[in-house]
Scaffold this active site. Sequence first.
Site, PDB file in Angstrom:
ATOM      1  N   PHE A   1      61.006 -43.682 -58.282  1.00  0.00           N
ATOM      2  CA  PHE A   1      62.407 -43.968 -57.980  1.00  0.00           C
ATOM      3  C   PHE A   1      63.111 -42.813 -57.284  1.00  0.00           C
ATOM      4  O   PHE A   1      64.127 -43.006 -56.624  1.00  0.00           O
ATOM      5  CB  PHE A   1      63.180 -44.372 -59.241  1.00  0.00           C
ATOM      6  CG  PHE A   1      62.968 -43.481 -60.431  1.00  0.00           C
ATOM      7  CD1 PHE A   1      63.643 -42.286 -60.560  1.00  0.00           C
ATOM      8  CD2 PHE A   1      62.086 -43.860 -61.435  1.00  0.00           C
ATOM      9  CE1 PHE A   1      63.445 -41.470 -61.665  1.00  0.00           C
ATOM     10  CE2 PHE A   1      61.885 -43.064 -62.544  1.00  0.00           C
ATOM     11  CZ  PHE A   1      62.572 -41.849 -62.659  1.00  0.00           C
TER      12      PHE A   1
ATOM     13  N   GLY B   1      64.113 -42.749 -53.358  1.00  0.00           N
ATOM     14  CA  GLY B   1      65.304 -43.420 -52.846  1.00  0.00           C
ATOM     15  C   GLY B   1      66.560 -43.175 -53.653  1.00  0.00           C
ATOM     16  O   GLY B   1      67.630 -43.652 -53.309  1.00  0.00           O
ATOM     17  N   HIS B   2      66.464 -42.413 -54.735  1.00  0.00           N
ATOM     18  CA  HIS B   2      67.624 -42.235 -55.649  1.00  0.00           C
ATOM     19  C   HIS B   2      67.733 -40.790 -56.104  1.00  0.00           C
ATOM     20  O   HIS B   2      67.355 -40.476 -57.227  1.00  0.00           O
ATOM     21  CB  HIS B   2      67.458 -43.143 -56.863  1.00  0.00           C
ATOM     22  CG  HIS B   2      68.714 -43.328 -57.660  1.00  0.00           C
ATOM     23  ND1 HIS B   2      69.095 -42.503 -58.686  1.00  0.00           N
ATOM     24  CD2 HIS B   2      69.676 -44.275 -57.571  1.00  0.00           C
ATOM     25  CE1 HIS B   2      70.225 -42.933 -59.230  1.00  0.00           C
ATOM     26  NE2 HIS B   2      70.589 -44.010 -58.571  1.00  0.00           N
ATOM     27  N   PHE B   3      68.167 -39.911 -55.433  1.00  0.00           N
ATOM     28  CA  PHE B   3      68.588 -39.923 -54.036  1.00  0.00           C
ATOM     29  C   PHE B   3      67.733 -38.899 -53.315  1.00  0.00           C
ATOM     30  O   PHE B   3      67.399 -37.878 -53.913  1.00  0.00           O
ATOM     31  CB  PHE B   3      70.065 -39.568 -53.929  1.00  0.00           C
ATOM     32  CG  PHE B   3      70.952 -40.529 -54.680  1.00  0.00           C
ATOM     33  CD1 PHE B   3      71.311 -41.742 -54.132  1.00  0.00           C
ATOM     34  CD2 PHE B   3      71.411 -40.216 -55.945  1.00  0.00           C
ATOM     35  CE1 PHE B   3      72.139 -42.633 -54.823  1.00  0.00           C
ATOM     36  CE2 PHE B   3      72.234 -41.102 -56.644  1.00  0.00           C
ATOM     37  CZ  PHE B   3      72.601 -42.312 -56.087  1.00  0.00           C
TER      38      PHE B   3
ATOM     39  N   VAL C   1      68.058 -38.088 -58.898  1.00  0.00           N
ATOM     40  CA  VAL C   1      68.691 -38.357 -60.194  1.00  0.00           C
ATOM     41  C   VAL C   1      68.008 -39.584 -60.790  1.00  0.00           C
ATOM     42  O   VAL C   1      67.842 -40.605 -60.109  1.00  0.00           O
ATOM     43  CB  VAL C   1      70.204 -38.636 -60.029  1.00  0.00           C
ATOM     44  CG1 VAL C   1      70.843 -39.012 -61.363  1.00  0.00           C
ATOM     45  CG2 VAL C   1      70.913 -37.439 -59.417  1.00  0.00           C
TER      46      VAL C   1
END
Length: 141
Positions: A45, A48-50, A55
């Site tokens: 994750f 893309g986050h971020f 985070v």
Amino acid sequence: MLLNTKQIMEIIPHRHPFLLVDTIESMIPGKSAVGYKCVTYDEPFFSGHFPDEPVMPGVLQIEACAQVGAVAILSLEENRGKTAYFGAINNARFKRKVVPGDRLRMECEIIKQKGPLGIGKAVATVDGETALTAELTFMIQ
């Protein structure tokens, strides 16, 4: 350590990349459990986050806490082989970011249960600092 990843997978159906608990440190079957997630930069994750400030998404923190609670409730003999599904998430509060390098400590105490329905009180911390609190309603099937 009470349970390692392999032993956790014998209790709950989650698998990589969605198994979000590495170890269970303590547990009272049907009552409570304390588990850990070592958050690494390699988590899928984070791409893309971020990208510039990784985070851990709050919903995944809640899911990780729910998995700890599921280990506790599904450890009861009468619940072996079943799944604990979400019924509701109430009063979720995020107090700090969870980032790569953090060791997320998750506690889930089963505060109410009637038949297949129950409520768990979840608290997640990093180095003693609260990251998340929530009430998690579950249904066992």
